[in-house]
Enzyme design. Sequence first.
Site, PDB file in Angstrom:
ATOM      1  N   HIS A 116       0.855  -1.182   0.000  1.00 34.93           N
ATOM      2  CA  HIS A 116       0.000   0.000   0.000  1.00 34.93           C
ATOM      3  C   HIS A 116       0.891   1.232   0.000  1.00 34.93           C
ATOM      4  CE1 HIS A 116      -3.666  -2.298   1.096  1.00 34.93           C
ATOM      5  NE2 HIS A 116      -2.757  -3.127   1.603  1.00 34.93           N
ATOM      6  N   ALA A 162      13.511 -18.621  11.172  1.00 38.32           N
ATOM      7  CA  ALA A 162      12.178 -18.482  11.751  1.00 38.32           C
ATOM      8  C   ALA A 162      11.979 -17.089  12.349  1.00 38.32           C
ATOM      9  CB  ALA A 162      11.962 -19.549  12.824  1.00 38.32           C
TER      10      ALA A 162
END
Length: 189
Positions: A116, A162
């Site tokens: 955006h 991770a």
Amino acid sequence: MDDKITKSGKSGDFTTWVLEAARRLIQLLVGTQFFDIPPILQFRCLIFRLLFHSGSGLLVGSRCMFIVPHGIYGGYLKIGDNVKFNRNVELDFSGGLTIGNDVWISQNVLIETHDHIPTRKPKSEWMLETSALTIEDGVWLGANVTVLGSVKNIGKGAVVAAGSVVTKDVGAYEIVGGVPARIIRKISE
């Protein structure tokens, strides 16, 4: 050449929304844990192979969603051979997403191919920017990784630790981690 396309934040046409809604409904139905039972799991994988262009050996865990948000038209998804998706993975392929062979995507991974563009206007009027992403052969994305729309390439054999947030391209055989993800080391021969 810049492959980014700026699109209006306004809704897509009716056909785009209906096709996306149908794809999501099918994914929700076969994405339940009932389909994790080994013989039935093959049915889920078959449905995903039919819905999306993918090679052989595809494995898709429960609650995975491959979507085109905001009614954006024109995105594509290509999945290579022996790609494994753990549970609760969300792929946004509005800008285009190519996944190579032998890629592992761990649980709770989010991959975005749009962003955006903030302005002082109301959020409903913000523009969207899409960009194609290529995840090359042999990549492993660890649990809870987020790949943002600014990323165009994750190189061959790369490992993303991770919990990382990937904001820029990752080179071949690099191990990256952190928020934002930075190079930890290169994988040696």
